[in-house]
Scaffold this active site. Sequence first.
Site, short mmCIF file in Angstrom:
data_model
loop_
_atom_site.label_atom_id
_atom_site.label_comp_id
_atom_site.label_asym_id
_atom_site.label_seq_id
_atom_site.Cartn_x
_atom_site.Cartn_y
_atom_site.Cartn_z
N HIS A 122 0.84 -1.21 0.00
CA HIS A 122 0.00 0.00 0.00
C HIS A 122 0.88 1.26 0.00
CE1 HIS A 122 -3.12 -2.59 2.32
NE2 HIS A 122 -3.61 -2.39 1.12
N LYS A 154 -15.86 -7.12 8.17
CA LYS A 154 -16.84 -7.35 9.23
C LYS A 154 -16.21 -7.28 10.61
CE LYS A 154 -20.39 -9.69 6.65
NZ LYS A 154 -20.15 -10.75 5.70
N ARG A 186 -2.53 -6.30 -7.92
CA ARG A 186 -1.40 -7.21 -7.70
C ARG A 186 -1.37 -8.27 -8.78
NH1 ARG A 186 -3.23 -7.98 -1.67
NH2 ARG A 186 -5.04 -8.28 -3.01
N SER A 212 -2.91 -7.59 3.31
CA SER A 212 -3.17 -7.40 4.74
C SER A 212 -3.52 -8.74 5.39
CB SER A 212 -4.34 -6.43 4.95
OG SER A 212 -4.01 -5.17 4.43
#
Length: 163
Positions: free
Chosen positions: A19, A43, A92, A130
């Site tokens: 990022h 979530k 990516r 991540s």
Amino acid sequence: MAPKNALYPGSFDPVTSGHINIIERGAQLFDEVVVAVAVNSAKKPLFTIEERVDLLKASLTHLTNVKVVSFDGLLVDYLKNNDLHFVIRGLRAISDFEYEFQIAHLNKRLDKEMDTVFMMTSEEYFYVSSSIVRELASFGGDIHGLVPRPVEEALIKKFKKIG
Ligand code: PNS
């Protein structure tokens, strides 16, 4: 000529070196890059919205034309309310493409004045995500270099607390 500003949205749970690489390159293309952390995207995020924003800020102190905000609701609403017309997304692998293509067209349908600009993630980070970083850190794996320093420290602390 009006300054060209762009929004770089994401969950950033947490921000990775991939990022940061996109933000650094985006900051050379645009006058200002607004990094926007989505409140409701995941979530059950590992990091709270405040933590994710703080980690981004701590990892971007070297860039003067970048700011970090959080947003709730639709991306196109944030764009319209803040007079922004460009969205940066990192790509990516081919596997990212289908979802990104769908969302880019959907957003364009909702806001005719916006455009999505895709940037290829640098090859040294093309496998970094991540979720991979979270999993690696949860098992005590070496995350050095995959995330900026403040995130590395925060992940180690977080999993010490949980584990
Ligand atoms: O880092 P991510 O999880 O790939 O980011 C996805 C994000 C947050 C950019 C995307 O889910 C988003 O824009 N969320 C806000 C709600 C929205 O506008 N969704 C797209 C139309 S359904």
